[in-house]
Write a protein that holds these residues in place. Structure first.
Motif, PDB file in Angstrom:
ATOM      1  N   ARG A 107      -6.410   5.274   5.324  1.00 56.83           N
ATOM      2  CA  ARG A 107      -7.504   4.855   6.241  1.00 56.83           C
ATOM      3  C   ARG A 107      -7.839   3.154   6.217  1.00 56.83           C
ATOM      4  O   ARG A 107      -7.928   2.719   7.319  1.00 56.83           O
ATOM      5  CB  ARG A 107      -8.849   5.527   5.377  1.00 56.83           C
ATOM      6  N   THR A 108      -7.710   2.682   5.023  1.00 59.92           N
ATOM      7  CA  THR A 108      -7.784   1.370   4.753  1.00 59.92           C
ATOM      8  C   THR A 108      -6.970   0.961   3.529  1.00 59.92           C
ATOM      9  O   THR A 108      -7.212   1.442   2.622  1.00 59.92           O
ATOM     10  CB  THR A 108      -9.170   0.918   4.598  1.00 59.92           C
ATOM     11  N   PRO A 109      -5.927   0.374   3.924  1.00 54.59           N
ATOM     12  CA  PRO A 109      -5.073  -0.190   2.684  1.00 54.59           C
ATOM     13  C   PRO A 109      -5.476  -0.760   1.516  1.00 54.59           C
ATOM     14  O   PRO A 109      -6.811  -1.415   1.681  1.00 54.59           O
ATOM     15  CB  PRO A 109      -4.115  -1.305   3.476  1.00 54.59           C
ATOM     16  N   TYR A 110      -5.054  -0.417   0.556  1.00 61.01           N
ATOM     17  CA  TYR A 110      -5.671  -0.639  -0.919  1.00 61.01           C
ATOM     18  C   TYR A 110      -7.222  -0.361  -1.285  1.00 61.01           C
ATOM     19  O   TYR A 110      -7.694  -1.026  -1.902  1.00 61.01           O
ATOM     20  CB  TYR A 110      -5.654  -2.401  -0.931  1.00 61.01           C
ATOM     21  N   SER A 111      -7.466   0.644  -0.661  1.00 60.72           N
ATOM     22  CA  SER A 111      -9.055   1.081  -0.690  1.00 60.72           C
ATOM     23  C   SER A 111      -9.115   1.974  -1.754  1.00 60.72           C
ATOM     24  O   SER A 111     -10.500   2.214  -2.233  1.00 60.72           O
ATOM     25  CB  SER A 111      -9.426   1.767   0.900  1.00 60.72           C
ATOM     26  N   SER A 112      -7.894   2.734  -2.205  1.00 61.23           N
ATOM     27  CA  SER A 112      -8.278   3.477  -3.659  1.00 61.23           C
ATOM     28  C   SER A 112      -9.188   4.783  -2.933  1.00 61.23           C
ATOM     29  O   SER A 112      -9.154   5.097  -1.815  1.00 61.23           O
ATOM     30  CB  SER A 112      -9.042   2.839  -4.661  1.00 61.23           C
ATOM     31  N   LEU A 113     -10.204   5.002  -3.995  1.00 66.28           N
ATOM     32  CA  LEU A 113     -10.943   6.219  -3.668  1.00 66.28           C
ATOM     33  C   LEU A 113     -12.248   6.018  -3.104  1.00 66.28           C
ATOM     34  O   LEU A 113     -13.330   6.604  -3.251  1.00 66.28           O
ATOM     35  CB  LEU A 113     -11.042   7.061  -4.974  1.00 66.28           C
ATOM     36  N   THR A 114     -12.584   4.526  -2.562  1.00 68.96           N
ATOM     37  CA  THR A 114     -13.813   4.108  -2.057  1.00 68.96           C
ATOM     38  C   THR A 114     -14.517   4.920  -1.248  1.00 68.96           C
ATOM     39  O   THR A 114     -15.672   5.071  -1.075  1.00 68.96           O
ATOM     40  CB  THR A 114     -13.683   2.565  -1.855  1.00 68.96           C
ATOM     41  N   SER A 115     -13.589   5.693  -0.168  1.00 76.75           N
ATOM     42  CA  SER A 115     -14.341   6.484   0.801  1.00 76.75           C
ATOM     43  C   SER A 115     -14.747   7.843   0.218  1.00 76.75           C
ATOM     44  O   SER A 115     -15.400   8.432   1.064  1.00 76.75           O
ATOM     45  CB  SER A 115     -13.077   6.643   1.884  1.00 76.75           C
ATOM     46  N   TYR A 116     -14.536   8.033  -1.124  1.00 72.17           N
ATOM     47  CA  TYR A 116     -15.250   9.318  -1.863  1.00 72.17           C
ATOM     48  C   TYR A 116     -16.124   8.965  -2.769  1.00 72.17           C
ATOM     49  O   TYR A 116     -16.108   9.595  -3.852  1.00 72.17           O
ATOM     50  CB  TYR A 116     -13.798  10.212  -2.313  1.00 72.17           C
ATOM     51  N   ASP A 147       0.870  -1.217   0.097  1.00 69.67           N
ATOM     52  CA  ASP A 147      -0.025  -0.041   0.017  1.00 69.67           C
ATOM     53  C   ASP A 147       0.916   1.219   0.062  1.00 69.67           C
ATOM     54  O   ASP A 147       1.899   1.557   0.837  1.00 69.67           O
ATOM     55  CB  ASP A 147      -0.921   0.125   1.041  1.00 69.67           C
ATOM     56  N   THR A 148       0.633   2.236  -0.831  1.00 72.28           N
ATOM     57  CA  THR A 148       1.535   3.270  -1.098  1.00 72.28           C
ATOM     58  C   THR A 148       1.617   4.147   0.093  1.00 72.28           C
ATOM     59  O   THR A 148       2.582   4.710   0.426  1.00 72.28           O
ATOM     60  CB  THR A 148       0.859   4.163  -2.417  1.00 72.28           C
ATOM     61  N   ALA A 149       0.488   4.356   0.835  1.00 69.30           N
ATOM     62  CA  ALA A 149       0.314   5.536   1.887  1.00 69.30           C
ATOM     63  C   ALA A 149       1.126   4.730   3.032  1.00 69.30           C
ATOM     64  O   ALA A 149       1.794   5.410   3.981  1.00 69.30           O
ATOM     65  CB  ALA A 149      -1.095   5.633   2.311  1.00 69.30           C
TER      66      ALA A 149
END
Length: 446
Positions: free
Chosen positions: A184-193, A67-69
């Motif tokens: 927020r959540t590893p590998y989640s991409s932009l799912t929170s937006y 995960d990048t972050a």
């Protein structure tokens, strides 16, 4: 005859320069990512992990094994962003831009290589075109960062919010798909937006603008709303791009996401119709998509963006040329055409070759990975199509893959960015044009 051979040799040398340029950047990026300062734990990445990530960033793919972050430090993320910017604009474009800024004279060889890199119709005006590209890229990425900043600053604070805005603006415009929301959540991409209009609209516009190509920008800038004055290639790119957004949107909206509430359904359908065309972000969990939906995304990933753009894939023009050729066959016409202009037979042959290369390599890679990893063939095909299309979408299996599978994806990402024909032409640079033709004999096809 000697003039033709000299020009051909010069032409092929351009392809070699492009390939060597990308290889050099990937190797340098790999070395930087193995440094202890590049990771959060200050241990540095292994060579294979660093090579995979550097290749993914330089080839603006977005497939990751970490995960990048949460894995890479700010230094590591900065290296990734530099690689993304170089890969998106192209190694040659960056080199020529630096030469232009420093006031150095651009020779014929550099102009020829630049012509290949941006798919320009002629060598003349390349320096002016380079200046236009550089200014436009900076302007668009700056606007994208400004639009994203309020959202990210609100969520992550001022300093981190600005950094996130810059990172995602460049990543989206370069169709890279790297994100930092894994905090927020590893590998989640932009799912929170998923339903945030600012993030959705900004990212989607950056993806589309980056994927239509530098020459199309110039056409729009010079001719504005006078569509009839555009070059045939620009018309084809804009038409096919619109169709490849509209048709998948309708499928996702009415079939795939029909059980979602209207807002999630609208934004999810629109975003997922745009992102497979080499962007790599996602706002919906891809594992909930049905097999027909995944197959549609695989087709979109293989098609990709447009020539001379930040995107990869077979290119929109390839599909348009092949469809026009098929239509001419159906109508028993001698010549394929688009917008009242005939299509050269060389373009049709090249298009058919590119299609064959992408299909064979993605399927062969998927078969090897599926057998080696013992995973479903569709999941493997999704990953290989994402790699060769330089997309970056994943069903979550990339971090779990073994060494052989990662090497396969590395090779596919590199080939997808430099282009299959570029590698073929570079490999066959010693061949001369003999003028010899084999006697023809009828053969039945279809």
């Amino acid at each position: 005859m000697h003039l033709v051979e000299h020009r051909k040799h010069h032409h092929i040398t351009s392809f070699q320069v492009i390939i060597l340029g990308f290889l050099s950047v990937i190797l340098l990026g790999t070395l930087f990512l193995t440094l202890p300062i590049a990771t959060q734990d200050r241990q540095g990445a292994s060579f294979l992990d660093a090579l995979f990530t550097a290749t993914s960033a330089t080839c603006v793919t977005g497939l990751v094994v970490h995960d990048t972050a949460t894995y890479w430090s700010v230094f590591g993320q900065t290296i990734l962003l530099v690689l993304i910017q170089i890969g998106g604009m192209g190694v040659v474009t960056i080199a020529v831009s630096i030469a232009v800024i420093s006031g150095r004279k651009i020779g014929l060889m550099q102009r020829s290589v630049m012509q290949e890199a941006i798919s320009a119709p002629q060598v003349g005006g390349i320096v002016r075109m380079t200046e236009f590209i550089l200014k436009t890229v900076i302007f668009i990425e700056m606007i994208g960062a400004i639009l994203l900043a309020p959202v990210f600053c609100s969520d992550f604070g001022l300093v981190k919010g600005i950094w996130y805005a810059i990172f995602h603006s460049i990543s989206a415009f370069c169709n890279a798909g790297f994100d930092l929301i894994g905090i927020r959540t590893p590998y989640s991409s932009l799912t929170s937006y998923a339903t945030d209009p600012i993030v959705n609209i900004t990212i989607m516009m950056l993806i589309v603008v980056g994927g239509i190509g530098f020459m199309t920008w110039a056409d729009i800038y010079n001719n504005q709303f006078h569509f009839k004055k555009y070059r045939m290639q620009s018309k084809v790119i804009l038409m096919v791009t619109a169709m490849l957004i509209a048709i998948p949107f309708l499928y996702f909206f009415f079939i795939e996401f029909s059980d979602m509430d209207f807002l999630n359904r609208l934004w999810g359908s629109l975003f997922q119709s745009i992102t497979p065309r080499t962007a790599g972000f996602n706002t919906v969990d891809l594992t909930i998509i049905s097999e027909p939906g995944l197959l549609l995304m695989i087709i979109l990933m293989l098609i990709g963006g447009s020539p001379g753009s930040t995107a990869g894939g077979m290119k929109t023009t390839t599909i348009a040329v092949l469809c026009a050729s098929a239509l001419a066959v159906f109508r028993e016409k001698e010549q394929a055409h688009l917008f009242g202009r005939g299509i050269p037979i060389r373009a049709i042959r090249n298009g058919a070759t590119v299609l064959l290369l992408y299909v064979v390599l993605s399927v062969a890679g998927a078969m090897l990975i599926s057998g080696y990893e013992e995973i479903p063939i569709l999941s493997a095909l999704f990953e290989t199509s994402s790699a060769i299309g330089t997309v970056g979408l994943s069903l979550g299996i990339t971090p779990t893959l073994g060494i052989l599978s990662r090497i396969i994806l590395i090779c596919l990402m590199f080939l997808g960015r430099v282009g299959g024909l570029t590698l073929v032409f570079a490999a066959l640079h010693e061949k001369e044009i003999s003028g010899f033709k084999y006697p023809e004999e009828k053969i039945t096809v279809g």
